[in-house]
Design an enzyme around this catalytic site. Structure first.
Site, mmCIF file in Angstrom:
data_model
loop_
_atom_site.group_PDB
_atom_site.id
_atom_site.type_symbol
_atom_site.label_atom_id
_atom_site.label_comp_id
_atom_site.label_asym_id
_atom_site.label_seq_id
_atom_site.Cartn_x
_atom_site.Cartn_y
_atom_site.Cartn_z
ATOM 1 N N ASP A 177 0.822 -1.212 0.000
ATOM 2 C CA ASP A 177 0.000 0.000 0.000
ATOM 3 C C ASP A 177 0.855 1.260 0.000
ATOM 4 O O ASP A 177 1.930 1.301 0.609
ATOM 5 C CB ASP A 177 -0.897 -0.010 1.249
ATOM 6 C CG ASP A 177 -2.038 0.980 1.150
ATOM 7 O OD1 ASP A 177 -2.345 1.434 0.030
ATOM 8 O OD2 ASP A 177 -2.629 1.312 2.199
ATOM 9 N N ASN A 230 -10.082 -1.871 -7.025
ATOM 10 C CA ASN A 230 -9.174 -1.084 -7.863
ATOM 11 C C ASN A 230 -9.577 -1.100 -9.330
ATOM 12 O O ASN A 230 -9.199 -0.205 -10.092
ATOM 13 C CB ASN A 230 -7.740 -1.604 -7.759
ATOM 14 C CG ASN A 230 -7.128 -1.442 -6.389
ATOM 15 O OD1 ASN A 230 -6.235 -2.198 -6.024
ATOM 16 N ND2 ASN A 230 -7.618 -0.477 -5.605
#
Length: 260
Positions: free
Chosen positions: A40, A89
C-alpha cells in the site's frame, strides 16, 4: 555537495549496521512459512514527491518486489502473497488502471524470467483478457519451479474469493449428485478451504501492510483468521529490508495461541 555526499555515506553505514543488528537479534526456527503483503501507498508516495503521474509510484513499488522476494527467501519463508490489485481497484479511471495493469503484467513476466514459482490468485475473469493470459501463462510456465511460491493477487477480493469457493464447492457436489440437504449436513470449514484460491497452502502466519493503514480491506479474510498483523508506516516504495526484519522480529516475539 561533498558534505551532502559524506552525510549520505555515513547514514548508509549506520543503516547497514542497524540492519545487521536487527537481523542478528532474530531467533532461529520461528520464521513464518507464509507471509501476506498488502503493498500500500504507491500513489501517496508519488504525490508526496509532487509527481503528477501516480503510475511512477506504481512502477517504483513494482521494482521493490524483487527485493522483498529475496528477503523472504533469505528468511526461510515458503509462501508469499502479494496483493497487487483489488477488485475495487478495477473501478479506477482508465488513465490510471491501464498503465497499472501493464506494470503488473511486466512485473509478473519478470518473476517468470527470474525463476520464481508464480501462482495467480484472484478472479481472473474480471480482468482484461491480456492481463489474465499473462497471469495464466506465468502460472503454467513456473508450476515446477522450486523454492518460494509467489501468490500474485490481481483482481483479488476476500469476499469474492469466499463466494467463488462456495460456488466451486456447490458445482463439485452437484456433479457428484449430492443434494443441497445432504451437503448442508456434512458441510465443514475444510470443504470451503479446499476451494479457496490458495488451496493446498498454509494460511498466512504474518500479514504486513505498509503506508500506515491498519485494516485488511478484504485481504485473505478466510485465511487470516489466526494471522499475526504488522502495520508499517512507510509507503511501499520506501519499504526497506530493516522494515521487513522488524516485522519478522515482531512476529517472533508473539505467542500464537490459536484460541487456546
Amino acid at each position: 555537495m561533498r558534505r551532502s555526499g559524506l552525510y549520505a555515506a555515513i547514514r548508509e553505514q549506520v543503516y547497514r549496521a542497524y540492519e545487521r543488528r536487527v537481523e542478528s537479534s532474530l531467533p532461529t526456527g520461528v520464521a513464518p512459512r507464509h507471509v501476506g503483503v498488502i503493498l500500500d501507498g504507491n500513489r501517496r508516495w508519488a504525490r508526496s514527491l509532487g509527481l503528477s503521474d501516480v503510475n511512477t509510484g506504481h512502477q517504483r513499488g513494482a521494482d521493490k518486489i524483487s527485493e522483498l522476494l529475496q528477503w523472504c527467501t533469505e528468511a526461510g519463508v515458503e509462501h508469499v502473497t502479494l496483493w497487487l490489485l483489488s477488485t475495487d481497484n478495477l473501478a479506477r479511471p482508465a488513465q490510471e488502471l491501464d498503465p497499472l495493469l501493464t506494470i503488473i503484467e511486466k512485473t509478473v513476466q519478470k518473476f517468470v524470467a527470474d525463476g520464481w514459482h508464480v501462482k495467480p490468485v484472484g478472479a481472473l475473469d474480471l480482468l482484461p483478457d491480456k492481463t489474465a493470459r499473462v497471469l495464466k501463462d506465468a502460472g503454467e510456465a513456473t508450476s515446477d519451479a522450486p523454492g518460494l511460491i509467489v501468490n500474485v493477487a490481481v483482481g483479488y477480493g476476500g469476499r469474492r474469493e469466499i463466494a467463488d469457493a462456495v460456488r466451486s464447492l456447490l458445482i463439485e457436489q452437484a456433479g457428484k449428485g449430492t443434494s443441497i440437504e445432504e451437503l448442508a449436513e456434512i458441510l465443514d470449514v475444510e470443504h470451503i478451504a479446499e476451494h479457496l484460491y490458495t488451496r493446498g497452502q498454509p494460511d498466512p502466519d504474518l500479514v504486513i501492510r505498509t503506508s500506515g493503514e491498519q485494516r485488511l480491506s478484504g485481504f485473505m479474510l478466510w485465511q487470516s483468521a489466526h494471522s499475526e498483523f504488522y502495520f508499517c508506516e512507510v509507503h511501499w516504495p520506501d519499504f526497506r529490508k530493516v522494515d521487513f526484519l522488524r516485522a519478522l522480529r515482531s512476529y517472533a516475539a508473539r505467542h500464537r495461541r490459536y484460541g487456546s
